[in-house]
Write a protein that holds these residues in place. Structure first.
Motif: not given
Length: 104
Positions: A79-100
């Protein structure tokens, strides 16, 4: 005063002949599908010996594959192996507002 036995298998995975957890269900489902496939072949008119030979080969392969998966991945590994396939390779953020805004 009655004497009760203590169940010492609490929080342990279900195990049957070396198969753990969901692999028991996979094997049961595979065997039911093989039974239906045998009935379909028999009704379609194939010789009985040919049906038995095909189902025996497929059943042997099913047993070996399910036991191999059970020993390789364990209780939750598949189940962990099949769930790992659904994760994206990376996340892209255009701004830092979410983290601030997290500090507030």
């Amino acid at each position: 005063m009655p004497v009760y036995q203590i169940n010492k298998g609490i929080n342990k995975p279900i195990e049957f002949k070396g198969l753990k957890a969901q692999y028991i269900g996979y094997l049961a489902g595979g065997l039911v599908s093989l039974l239906m496939f045998f009935a379909l072949m028999y009704i379609s008119g194939l010789p009985v010996y040919l049906c038995i030979a095909i189902i025996s080969a497929l059943g042997t392969g099913l047993f070996f594959q399910v036991f191999k998966l059970s020993h390789k991945y364990g209780q939750y590994g598949l189940m962990k192996r099949t769930a790992r396939r659904c994760l994206p390779g990376y996340l892209k953020f255009n701004s830092r507002k979410l983290f601030t805004r997290l500090k507030n």
